[in-house]
Motif scaffolding. Structure first.
Motif, PDB file in Angstrom:
ATOM      1  N   LEU A  37      -0.627  11.387  -9.589  1.00 46.57           N
ATOM      2  CA  LEU A  37      -1.399  11.744 -10.338  1.00 46.57           C
ATOM      3  C   LEU A  37      -1.423  13.039 -10.754  1.00 46.57           C
ATOM      4  O   LEU A  37      -1.428  13.381 -12.183  1.00 46.57           O
ATOM      5  CB  LEU A  37      -2.671  11.222  -9.838  1.00 46.57           C
ATOM      6  CG  LEU A  37      -2.987   9.588  -9.695  1.00 46.57           C
ATOM      7  CD1 LEU A  37      -4.176   9.229  -9.037  1.00 46.57           C
ATOM      8  CD2 LEU A  37      -2.767   8.999 -11.029  1.00 46.57           C
ATOM      9  N   ARG A  38      -1.426  14.208  -9.962  1.00 47.73           N
ATOM     10  CA  ARG A  38      -1.589  15.487 -10.243  1.00 47.73           C
ATOM     11  C   ARG A  38      -0.258  15.895 -11.044  1.00 47.73           C
ATOM     12  O   ARG A  38      -0.337  16.594 -11.917  1.00 47.73           O
ATOM     13  CB  ARG A  38      -1.575  16.314  -9.068  1.00 47.73           C
ATOM     14  CG  ARG A  38      -3.168  16.240  -8.422  1.00 47.73           C
ATOM     15  CD  ARG A  38      -3.049  17.524  -7.314  1.00 47.73           C
ATOM     16  NE  ARG A  38      -4.373  17.148  -6.941  1.00 47.73           N
ATOM     17  CZ  ARG A  38      -4.720  17.297  -5.408  1.00 47.73           C
ATOM     18  NH1 ARG A  38      -3.811  17.850  -4.501  1.00 47.73           N
ATOM     19  NH2 ARG A  38      -6.017  17.252  -5.147  1.00 47.73           N
ATOM     20  N   ALA A  39       0.965  15.450 -10.682  1.00 47.23           N
ATOM     21  CA  ALA A  39       2.222  15.733 -11.358  1.00 47.23           C
ATOM     22  C   ALA A  39       2.112  15.196 -13.096  1.00 47.23           C
ATOM     23  O   ALA A  39       2.650  15.717 -13.910  1.00 47.23           O
ATOM     24  CB  ALA A  39       3.369  15.176 -10.577  1.00 47.23           C
ATOM     25  N   LYS A  40       1.755  13.984 -12.856  1.00 48.10           N
ATOM     26  CA  LYS A  40       1.269  13.424 -14.454  1.00 48.10           C
ATOM     27  C   LYS A  40       0.172  14.125 -15.126  1.00 48.10           C
ATOM     28  O   LYS A  40       0.648  14.515 -16.433  1.00 48.10           O
ATOM     29  CB  LYS A  40       1.032  11.974 -14.118  1.00 48.10           C
ATOM     30  CG  LYS A  40       0.820  11.066 -15.315  1.00 48.10           C
ATOM     31  CD  LYS A  40       0.316   9.555 -15.314  1.00 48.10           C
ATOM     32  CE  LYS A  40       0.321   8.966 -16.620  1.00 48.10           C
ATOM     33  NZ  LYS A  40      -0.303   7.634 -16.247  1.00 48.10           N
ATOM     34  N   ARG A  41      -0.700  14.613 -14.606  1.00 48.66           N
ATOM     35  CA  ARG A  41      -1.722  15.233 -15.062  1.00 48.66           C
ATOM     36  C   ARG A  41      -0.955  16.598 -15.658  1.00 48.66           C
ATOM     37  O   ARG A  41      -1.418  17.111 -16.892  1.00 48.66           O
ATOM     38  CB  ARG A  41      -2.661  15.545 -14.535  1.00 48.66           C
ATOM     39  CG  ARG A  41      -3.767  16.461 -15.043  1.00 48.66           C
ATOM     40  CD  ARG A  41      -5.007  16.647 -14.265  1.00 48.66           C
ATOM     41  NE  ARG A  41      -6.076  16.078 -14.670  1.00 48.66           N
ATOM     42  CZ  ARG A  41      -7.474  15.920 -14.070  1.00 48.66           C
ATOM     43  NH1 ARG A  41      -7.603  16.157 -13.004  1.00 48.66           N
ATOM     44  NH2 ARG A  41      -8.427  15.309 -14.907  1.00 48.66           N
ATOM     45  N   ALA A  42      -0.206  17.478 -14.934  1.00 42.56           N
ATOM     46  CA  ALA A  42       0.379  18.699 -15.148  1.00 42.56           C
ATOM     47  C   ALA A  42       1.413  18.410 -16.286  1.00 42.56           C
ATOM     48  O   ALA A  42       1.419  19.504 -17.056  1.00 42.56           O
ATOM     49  CB  ALA A  42       1.164  19.224 -13.931  1.00 42.56           C
ATOM     50  N   ALA A  43       1.876  17.399 -16.261  1.00 44.70           N
ATOM     51  CA  ALA A  43       2.973  17.131 -17.502  1.00 44.70           C
ATOM     52  C   ALA A  43       2.389  16.901 -18.830  1.00 44.70           C
ATOM     53  O   ALA A  43       3.083  17.019 -20.059  1.00 44.70           O
ATOM     54  CB  ALA A  43       3.905  15.919 -17.115  1.00 44.70           C
ATOM     55  N   GLU A  44       0.891  16.546 -18.875  1.00 42.37           N
ATOM     56  CA  GLU A  44       0.373  16.342 -20.150  1.00 42.37           C
ATOM     57  C   GLU A  44       0.166  17.547 -21.050  1.00 42.37           C
ATOM     58  O   GLU A  44      -0.018  18.656 -20.972  1.00 42.37           O
ATOM     59  CB  GLU A  44      -0.706  15.589 -19.893  1.00 42.37           C
ATOM     60  CG  GLU A  44      -0.600  13.956 -19.194  1.00 42.37           C
ATOM     61  CD  GLU A  44      -1.833  13.389 -19.184  1.00 42.37           C
ATOM     62  OE1 GLU A  44      -2.921  13.763 -18.995  1.00 42.37           O
ATOM     63  OE2 GLU A  44      -1.802  12.147 -19.007  1.00 42.37           O
ATOM     64  N   VAL A  88       0.829  -1.215   0.023  1.00 40.52           N
ATOM     65  CA  VAL A  88       0.086  -0.277   0.085  1.00 40.52           C
ATOM     66  C   VAL A  88       0.920   1.354   0.151  1.00 40.52           C
ATOM     67  O   VAL A  88       1.957   1.130   0.442  1.00 40.52           O
ATOM     68  CB  VAL A  88      -0.997   0.095   1.199  1.00 40.52           C
ATOM     69  CG1 VAL A  88      -1.934  -1.308   1.222  1.00 40.52           C
ATOM     70  CG2 VAL A  88      -0.162   0.064   2.608  1.00 40.52           C
ATOM     71  N   LYS A  89       0.215   2.315  -0.479  1.00 38.93           N
ATOM     72  CA  LYS A  89       0.993   3.640  -0.458  1.00 38.93           C
ATOM     73  C   LYS A  89       0.014   4.606   0.307  1.00 38.93           C
ATOM     74  O   LYS A  89      -1.141   4.634  -0.048  1.00 38.93           O
ATOM     75  CB  LYS A  89       1.148   4.176  -1.887  1.00 38.93           C
ATOM     76  CG  LYS A  89       2.373   3.014  -2.431  1.00 38.93           C
ATOM     77  CD  LYS A  89       2.737   3.648  -3.706  1.00 38.93           C
ATOM     78  CE  LYS A  89       3.708   2.544  -4.348  1.00 38.93           C
ATOM     79  NZ  LYS A  89       4.189   3.035  -5.841  1.00 38.93           N
ATOM     80  N   PRO A  90       0.696   5.613   0.873  1.00 42.93           N
ATOM     81  CA  PRO A  90      -0.308   6.751   1.450  1.00 42.93           C
ATOM     82  C   PRO A  90      -1.100   7.484   0.169  1.00 42.93           C
ATOM     83  O   PRO A  90      -0.479   7.458  -0.769  1.00 42.93           O
ATOM     84  CB  PRO A  90       0.801   7.727   1.768  1.00 42.93           C
ATOM     85  CG  PRO A  90       2.165   6.804   2.412  1.00 42.93           C
ATOM     86  CD  PRO A  90       1.994   5.799   0.965  1.00 42.93           C
ATOM     87  N   VAL A  91      -2.346   7.764   0.296  1.00 40.28           N
ATOM     88  CA  VAL A  91      -2.947   8.401  -0.625  1.00 40.28           C
ATOM     89  C   VAL A  91      -2.331   9.553  -1.036  1.00 40.28           C
ATOM     90  O   VAL A  91      -2.648   9.866  -2.233  1.00 40.28           O
ATOM     91  CB  VAL A  91      -4.553   8.516   0.130  1.00 40.28           C
ATOM     92  CG1 VAL A  91      -4.568   9.653   0.956  1.00 40.28           C
ATOM     93  CG2 VAL A  91      -5.536   8.898  -1.062  1.00 40.28           C
ATOM     94  N   ALA A  92      -1.866  10.391  -0.334  1.00 41.13           N
ATOM     95  CA  ALA A  92      -1.279  11.812  -0.452  1.00 41.13           C
ATOM     96  C   ALA A  92      -0.121  11.429  -1.743  1.00 41.13           C
ATOM     97  O   ALA A  92      -0.069  12.343  -2.537  1.00 41.13           O
ATOM     98  CB  ALA A  92      -0.626  12.390   0.727  1.00 41.13           C
ATOM     99  N   ASP A  93       0.678  10.402  -1.356  1.00 43.15           N
ATOM    100  CA  ASP A  93       1.576  10.123  -2.462  1.00 43.15           C
ATOM    101  C   ASP A  93       0.974   9.761  -3.910  1.00 43.15           C
ATOM    102  O   ASP A  93       1.573  10.216  -4.819  1.00 43.15           O
ATOM    103  CB  ASP A  93       2.475   9.011  -1.847  1.00 43.15           C
ATOM    104  CG  ASP A  93       3.302   9.302  -0.895  1.00 43.15           C
ATOM    105  OD1 ASP A  93       3.308  10.366  -0.304  1.00 43.15           O
ATOM    106  OD2 ASP A  93       3.906   8.362  -0.296  1.00 43.15           O
ATOM    107  N   VAL A  94       0.052   9.068  -3.902  1.00 43.54           N
ATOM    108  CA  VAL A  94      -0.487   8.627  -5.016  1.00 43.54           C
ATOM    109  C   VAL A  94      -1.379   9.729  -5.813  1.00 43.54           C
ATOM    110  O   VAL A  94      -1.237   9.995  -6.780  1.00 43.54           O
ATOM    111  CB  VAL A  94      -1.941   7.685  -4.771  1.00 43.54           C
ATOM    112  CG1 VAL A  94      -2.587   7.308  -6.169  1.00 43.54           C
ATOM    113  CG2 VAL A  94      -1.138   6.255  -4.110  1.00 43.54           C
ATOM    114  N   VAL A  95      -2.042  10.858  -5.030  1.00 46.03           N
ATOM    115  CA  VAL A  95      -2.714  12.041  -5.628  1.00 46.03           C
ATOM    116  C   VAL A  95      -1.616  12.750  -6.071  1.00 46.03           C
ATOM    117  O   VAL A  95      -1.794  13.411  -6.910  1.00 46.03           O
ATOM    118  CB  VAL A  95      -3.376  12.567  -4.302  1.00 46.03           C
ATOM    119  CG1 VAL A  95      -4.074  13.831  -4.890  1.00 46.03           C
ATOM    120  CG2 VAL A  95      -4.649  11.664  -4.210  1.00 46.03           C
ATOM    121  N   GLY A  96      -0.548  12.963  -5.331  1.00 52.88           N
ATOM    122  CA  GLY A  96       0.614  13.887  -5.727  1.00 52.88           C
ATOM    123  C   GLY A  96       1.017  13.306  -7.014  1.00 52.88           C
ATOM    124  O   GLY A  96       1.482  14.209  -8.091  1.00 52.88           O
TER     125      GLY A  96
END
Length: 91
Positions: A84-91, A74-82
């Protein structure tokens, strides 16, 4: 759920197949079919079968998730959200 009221012999099924199918669709309860006095099969309507399969699939997903939690995968939700947001910003 009690199946005792939904027990029919194979000869009954053969003689009343259309009525049995109508009853299954209307009552949405499985029927136990016996042969020589022993339970041999269970039949049910298609909608109930599909619902059962969907329920089993969800239960399997929950069981797999529980296994991953127990294994520490498992990973902390904050890490996963961060991430995903970084990936979205790179698009």
């Amino acid at each position: 759920m009690r199946y005792s009221s939904q027990v029919k012999s194979i000869s009954y099924l053969k003689a009343n197949a259309a009525d049995v199918l109508t009853q299954l669709a209307e009552q949405r309860e499985p029927m136990v079919i016996t042969q020589n006095g022993e339970a041999k099969a269970v039949i049910q309507d298609v909608a109930s079968y599909e619902q059962t399969q969907e329920t089993l699939a969800l239960l399997k997903i929950l069981a797999l998730g529980s296994q991953e939690i127990e294994a520490g995968k498992v990973k902390p939700v904050a890490d996963v959200v961060g991430r995903l947001r970084a990936k979205r910003a790179a698009e």
